[in-house]
Motif scaffolding. Sequence first.
Motif, PDB file in Angstrom:
ATOM      1  N   ILE A 102     -29.890 -21.813  20.694  1.00 23.76           N
ATOM      2  CA  ILE A 102     -29.832 -22.246  19.296  1.00 23.76           C
ATOM      3  C   ILE A 102     -31.022 -21.664  18.532  1.00 23.76           C
ATOM      4  CG2 ILE A 102     -29.943 -24.259  17.743  1.00 23.76           C
ATOM      5  CD1 ILE A 102     -28.528 -25.870  19.895  1.00 23.76           C
ATOM      6  N   GLN A 103     -32.187 -21.697  19.209  1.00 25.85           N
ATOM      7  CA  GLN A 103     -33.394 -21.205  18.545  1.00 25.85           C
ATOM      8  C   GLN A 103     -33.300 -19.714  18.209  1.00 25.85           C
ATOM      9  OE1 GLN A 103     -37.055 -22.274  20.642  1.00 25.85           O
ATOM     10  NE2 GLN A 103     -37.859 -20.318  19.934  1.00 25.85           N
ATOM     11  N   TRP A 104     -32.753 -18.970  19.184  1.00 20.69           N
ATOM     12  CA  TRP A 104     -32.582 -17.524  18.946  1.00 20.69           C
ATOM     13  C   TRP A 104     -31.606 -17.302  17.786  1.00 20.69           C
ATOM     14  CZ3 TRP A 104     -34.545 -12.864  20.537  1.00 20.69           C
ATOM     15  CH2 TRP A 104     -35.483 -12.903  21.562  1.00 20.69           C
ATOM     16  N   VAL A 105     -30.471 -17.974  17.860  1.00 19.74           N
ATOM     17  CA  VAL A 105     -29.451 -17.794  16.813  1.00 19.74           C
ATOM     18  C   VAL A 105     -30.048 -18.167  15.462  1.00 19.74           C
ATOM     19  CG1 VAL A 105     -27.216 -18.630  15.967  1.00 19.74           C
ATOM     20  CG2 VAL A 105     -27.546 -18.156  18.400  1.00 19.74           C
ATOM     21  N   PHE A 106     -30.742 -19.282  15.447  1.00 18.68           N
ATOM     22  CA  PHE A 106     -31.357 -19.779  14.213  1.00 18.68           C
ATOM     23  C   PHE A 106     -32.303 -18.729  13.622  1.00 18.68           C
ATOM     24  CE2 PHE A 106     -34.641 -22.707  12.265  1.00 18.68           C
ATOM     25  CZ  PHE A 106     -33.842 -23.063  11.183  1.00 18.68           C
ATOM     26  N   ALA A 107     -33.172 -18.176  14.517  1.00 19.11           N
ATOM     27  CA  ALA A 107     -34.143 -17.187  14.036  1.00 19.11           C
ATOM     28  C   ALA A 107     -33.428 -15.938  13.529  1.00 19.11           C
ATOM     29  CB  ALA A 107     -35.100 -16.835  15.164  1.00 19.11           C
ATOM     30  N   ILE A 108     -32.425 -15.482  14.296  1.00 17.45           N
ATOM     31  CA  ILE A 108     -31.725 -14.250  13.901  1.00 17.45           C
ATOM     32  C   ILE A 108     -30.998 -14.456  12.568  1.00 17.45           C
ATOM     33  CG2 ILE A 108     -29.814 -12.696  14.523  1.00 17.45           C
ATOM     34  CD1 ILE A 108     -30.795 -13.029  17.465  1.00 17.45           C
ATOM     35  N   VAL A 109     -30.350 -15.620  12.428  1.00  8.68           N
ATOM     36  CA  VAL A 109     -29.628 -15.891  11.179  1.00  8.68           C
ATOM     37  C   VAL A 109     -30.606 -15.901   9.992  1.00  8.68           C
ATOM     38  CG1 VAL A 109     -28.345 -17.684   9.917  1.00  8.68           C
ATOM     39  CG2 VAL A 109     -27.687 -17.078  12.239  1.00  8.68           C
ATOM     40  N   CYS A 110     -31.753 -16.560  10.193  1.00  4.82           N
ATOM     41  CA  CYS A 110     -32.758 -16.612   9.117  1.00  4.82           C
ATOM     42  C   CYS A 110     -33.182 -15.203   8.719  1.00  4.82           C
ATOM     43  CB  CYS A 110     -33.994 -17.386   9.562  1.00  4.82           C
ATOM     44  SG  CYS A 110     -33.713 -19.147   9.612  1.00  4.82           S
ATOM     45  N   ILE A 111     -33.476 -14.376   9.747  1.00  2.00           N
ATOM     46  CA  ILE A 111     -33.957 -13.018   9.447  1.00  2.00           C
ATOM     47  C   ILE A 111     -32.854 -12.194   8.752  1.00  2.00           C
ATOM     48  CG2 ILE A 111     -34.791 -10.855  10.472  1.00  2.00           C
ATOM     49  CD1 ILE A 111     -36.208 -12.606  12.596  1.00  2.00           C
ATOM     50  N   CYS A 112     -31.625 -12.330   9.274  1.00  3.04           N
ATOM     51  CA  CYS A 112     -30.500 -11.591   8.659  1.00  3.04           C
ATOM     52  C   CYS A 112     -30.355 -11.983   7.188  1.00  3.04           C
ATOM     53  CB  CYS A 112     -29.195 -11.871   9.386  1.00  3.04           C
ATOM     54  SG  CYS A 112     -29.171 -11.076  10.990  1.00  3.04           S
ATOM     55  N   PHE A 113     -30.484 -13.296   6.944  1.00  6.82           N
ATOM     56  CA  PHE A 113     -30.400 -13.802   5.578  1.00  6.82           C
ATOM     57  C   PHE A 113     -31.490 -13.156   4.721  1.00  6.82           C
ATOM     58  CE2 PHE A 113     -31.814 -16.987   2.461  1.00  6.82           C
ATOM     59  CZ  PHE A 113     -30.630 -17.214   1.777  1.00  6.82           C
ATOM     60  N   GLY A 114     -32.691 -13.089   5.298  1.00  6.75           N
ATOM     61  CA  GLY A 114     -33.827 -12.478   4.598  1.00  6.75           C
ATOM     62  C   GLY A 114     -33.531 -11.017   4.284  1.00  6.75           C
ATOM     63  N   ILE A 115     -32.982 -10.322   5.283  1.00  2.80           N
ATOM     64  CA  ILE A 115     -32.688  -8.890   5.100  1.00  2.80           C
ATOM     65  C   ILE A 115     -31.687  -8.715   3.955  1.00  2.80           C
ATOM     66  CG2 ILE A 115     -31.584  -6.872   6.171  1.00  2.80           C
ATOM     67  CD1 ILE A 115     -32.792  -7.785   8.861  1.00  2.80           C
ATOM     68  N   LYS A 116     -30.634  -9.555   4.035  1.00  6.10           N
ATOM     69  CA  LYS A 116     -29.562  -9.406   3.045  1.00  6.10           C
ATOM     70  C   LYS A 116     -30.079  -9.656   1.624  1.00  6.10           C
ATOM     71  CE  LYS A 116     -24.841 -10.456   2.249  1.00  6.10           C
ATOM     72  NZ  LYS A 116     -23.721 -11.309   2.456  1.00  6.10           N
ATOM     73  N   ILE A 117     -30.767 -10.765   1.441  1.00  5.95           N
ATOM     74  CA  ILE A 117     -31.253 -11.118   0.102  1.00  5.95           C
ATOM     75  C   ILE A 117     -32.255 -10.082  -0.398  1.00  5.95           C
ATOM     76  CG2 ILE A 117     -32.530 -12.871  -1.255  1.00  5.95           C
ATOM     77  CD1 ILE A 117     -29.909 -13.995  -0.385  1.00  5.95           C
ATOM     78  N   SER A 118     -33.167  -9.679   0.526  1.00  3.65           N
ATOM     79  CA  SER A 118     -34.226  -8.773   0.088  1.00  3.65           C
ATOM     80  C   SER A 118     -33.700  -7.380  -0.239  1.00  3.65           C
ATOM     81  CB  SER A 118     -35.319  -8.687   1.142  1.00  3.65           C
ATOM     82  OG  SER A 118     -36.117  -9.829   1.036  1.00  3.65           O
ATOM     83  N   LEU A 119     -32.672  -6.945   0.509  1.00  2.17           N
ATOM     84  CA  LEU A 119     -32.094  -5.629   0.172  1.00  2.17           C
ATOM     85  C   LEU A 119     -31.513  -5.677  -1.238  1.00  2.17           C
ATOM     86  CD1 LEU A 119     -30.406  -4.465   3.511  1.00  2.17           C
ATOM     87  CD2 LEU A 119     -32.369  -3.431   2.351  1.00  2.17           C
ATOM     88  N   ASN A 120     -30.855  -6.806  -1.528  1.00  5.32           N
ATOM     89  CA  ASN A 120     -30.298  -7.040  -2.859  1.00  5.32           C
ATOM     90  C   ASN A 120     -31.387  -6.971  -3.914  1.00  5.32           C
ATOM     91  OD1 ASN A 120     -27.673  -7.360  -3.349  1.00  5.32           O
ATOM     92  ND2 ASN A 120     -27.552  -9.512  -2.677  1.00  5.32           N
ATOM     93  N   ASP A 121     -32.506  -7.714  -3.602  1.00  3.98           N
ATOM     94  CA  ASP A 121     -33.622  -7.781  -4.543  1.00  3.98           C
ATOM     95  C   ASP A 121     -34.241  -6.406  -4.745  1.00  3.98           C
ATOM     96  OD1 ASP A 121     -33.219 -10.455  -4.764  1.00  3.98           O
ATOM     97  OD2 ASP A 121     -34.853 -11.051  -3.411  1.00  3.98           O
ATOM     98  N   SER A 156     -35.973  -6.183  13.492  1.00  6.47           N
ATOM     99  CA  SER A 156     -35.765  -6.598  12.106  1.00  6.47           C
ATOM    100  C   SER A 156     -36.434  -5.635  11.128  1.00  6.47           C
ATOM    101  CB  SER A 156     -36.345  -7.983  11.841  1.00  6.47           C
ATOM    102  OG  SER A 156     -36.188  -8.801  12.926  1.00  6.47           O
ATOM    103  N   TYR A 157     -37.712  -5.322  11.413  1.00  4.05           N
ATOM    104  CA  TYR A 157     -38.447  -4.445  10.477  1.00  4.05           C
ATOM    105  C   TYR A 157     -37.827  -3.043  10.431  1.00  4.05           C
ATOM    106  CZ  TYR A 157     -42.303  -7.501   9.149  1.00  4.05           C
ATOM    107  OH  TYR A 157     -43.048  -8.489   8.592  1.00  4.05           O
ATOM    108  N   LEU A 158     -37.479  -2.533  11.646  1.00  7.13           N
ATOM    109  CA  LEU A 158     -36.920  -1.174  11.686  1.00  7.13           C
ATOM    110  C   LEU A 158     -35.586  -1.118  10.942  1.00  7.13           C
ATOM    111  CD1 LEU A 158     -37.735   0.106  15.282  1.00  7.13           C
ATOM    112  CD2 LEU A 158     -38.471   1.081  13.086  1.00  7.13           C
ATOM    113  N   TYR A 159     -34.754  -2.133  11.207  1.00  3.70           N
ATOM    114  CA  TYR A 159     -33.443  -2.155  10.561  1.00  3.70           C
ATOM    115  C   TYR A 159     -33.612  -2.255   9.050  1.00  3.70           C
ATOM    116  CZ  TYR A 159     -28.814  -3.683   9.120  1.00  3.70           C
ATOM    117  OH  TYR A 159     -27.611  -3.779   8.479  1.00  3.70           O
TER     118      TYR A 159
END
Length: 651
Positions: A102-121, A156-159
């Motif tokens: 759960i912790q891994w999924v949670f962290a990955i989802v958070c980061i993916c969310f960050g990536i998505k929003i920030s790319l938009n921004d 995350s950073y590389l992607y």
Amino acid sequence: MKAFLRWIGFEKQSKYVRDYYYTENMRSSIYMSIVIIVLEVWMMIRMTRTILERNDLGRFMYYFEKYYFNYIILLANGIIMLVFAVKYIRGKVSSRFIGSLIQWVFAIVCICFGIKISLNDYEKGEQILTFLTMTLFSLGLLTWKPYSAFLLSSVSYLYFYYRMNELVAFNTGQKGVTLATHINFFIMWISTMLVCLTKYNNIRIQALKDENLVQVNTYLSKISVEDELTGIHNMVYFRTEAEKLLSYVTTDRENIIFLFLDIENFKSYNEKYGFHEGDGLLIKFAHMIDEAFKGSLVSRYSDDHFVVLTSIEGAKNKVGELSGEVKKLQKEVHLELKCGAYKPQGNESDISLACDRARFACNSIKKHYDRTIRLYDKKLEDQFQLKQYIVNNIDTAIENGYIKVFYQPIVRTSDGCICGLEALARWQDPNYGLLSPGIFIEILEEYRQIYKLDKCIIEAVCRDYRDAVDNKKAFAPASINFSRLDFELCDIVGFLCETVEKYNVPKNFIDVEVTESALTDQQDFLPNAIKNLREFGFKVWLDDFGSGYSSLNVLKDYHFDVLKIDMKFLSGFKNNDKTRPILENIVGLAKQLSMMALTEGVETEEQFDFLGAIGCERAQGYLFSKPVPIGSLRESIAAGELKIAEEFIAK
Ligand code: C2E
Ligand code: CA
Ligand code: CA
């Protein structure tokens, strides 16, 4: 290298440390998921308000796919994480695998969310704060093994970098990131990694510290209730648990019993096979008792003594079985199990006293080879009370003059004249009447109080001598019994010297009787003390010769002035043919070793004549007189019933 590997998380960790990390993470997850949940709910409310303000409900599906979907995923993740973490902290779930997942999924989802929003921004020329917050959030708030943190952050950073690099930068209008963003981005990644490393290592150090503390505490609480040698419970545990048990209303007090177990002859076993073997035997025995009385309270009392609090039913049989087991453990030394049993009376709750009574019952059958178990009864109770009385009242008895010296004459076989007096203690008690040493000596020795009595006798004998000389009464050299413990418990030789000086008693008027056991105890100071006594001018007698122990060795190693042959040799005088040759040999041996021979327990003329005939110079026994007060002895002399040697008649 090892330190480096440890630093980056490649080390084998104890379960405690792993649990510590995990619990720490679950705790952080609670805060983190609450923040995410609040944030997402707020985002959804904000979004809904915007749609309503724009009156754009018709394009709800567009908004759903672009925004709500993400919010819901994140919210659901937050809720799952929160529920699991709370359950774990409350101890309701223990599976670490699911939690980690759960912790891994949670962290990955958070980061993916960050990536998505920030790319938009980024596309809109805004800063990439959501990505940075989310990576810092997931990686910095939770504790990751450094290699996991490296993996997560690098991917995350590389992607993100790769995707950002594909976009047209708002400020330059060209594809690809600027050098400044490039550098800033790299620094952010390094910082994130450093935060992770520091957090991981801080927690590791904290966990190790805590683990040490827990280990020390566990050890301390273990040794506080465990016997160090045998591993079974100790008396601290026994006392507290027994007290609790006796205080429960549900305890059937009629059905419980205290047992005191002792291996007779264990001391000899220890001496013969050494302490190591002795310890081994104790450990085996301890576990045998523990096993036999499973479910009952079993503890080591001291040395080879154990106590049990159990139900009466079946106790006797178990002791019987144990006794058989003990016999199987014996080698050349005969071992025997002895057990004293005490049934607590009424509301009694003194555990120490109960153990003492069971012990008393146990001691009462020592050397009774046909008995294994003895119940504490009225007869023993009376003896026990007397014992307590003696231990508690020896000081008062001495102060109040209840301790008296009786004298038993020692006569010369050549002419039947008294040539010495053995000083024997008596306790003239106002409550118990006249107590004989057979009753109190052993008790005073057991409680290490015997030296008080012996000092008192030394003083009394010297006083009697002074009185005799000053008042022109008859007196002969007196022999005083020293317990072997006197040498250990006080400077008895020094005291004797001071006292004879105080009363001005010539040293040849005081002899010292010691038993063989004093010399077989392997204590260095004892032989020395005996040598000193002789050097100071006192004669030292070997008492009770032949009553046991390694008599001949003692004779070989030390010199005595008088050999006092134990009265057991005379007890078979009439019926046992061997008695005479044995006595003759002992007397011969004494002569060879230039000692004077004295036989105790002479009760008949026949015995006395025989002793004279074989050359035993002195005799002592009821034939002449029982031990009596000095005044009675003088009366017998005056009445002509006893003769005293010329040199000791008062002039
Ligand atoms: P012990 O030194 O062997 O003393 C001789 C004991 O044998 C005395 O018992 C005496 O009364 C008894 N006895 C003497 N002649 C005969 C006899 O013909 N037949 C029989 N059956 N017994 C005889 P008592 O006075 O009861 O003393 C017992 C033991 O107590 C002594 O044995 C001695 O070991 C110890 N004891 C007595 N007084 C003292 C003392 O002041 N200090 C120490 N440390 N021990 C003492
Ligand atoms: Ca004696
Ligand atoms: Ca004796």
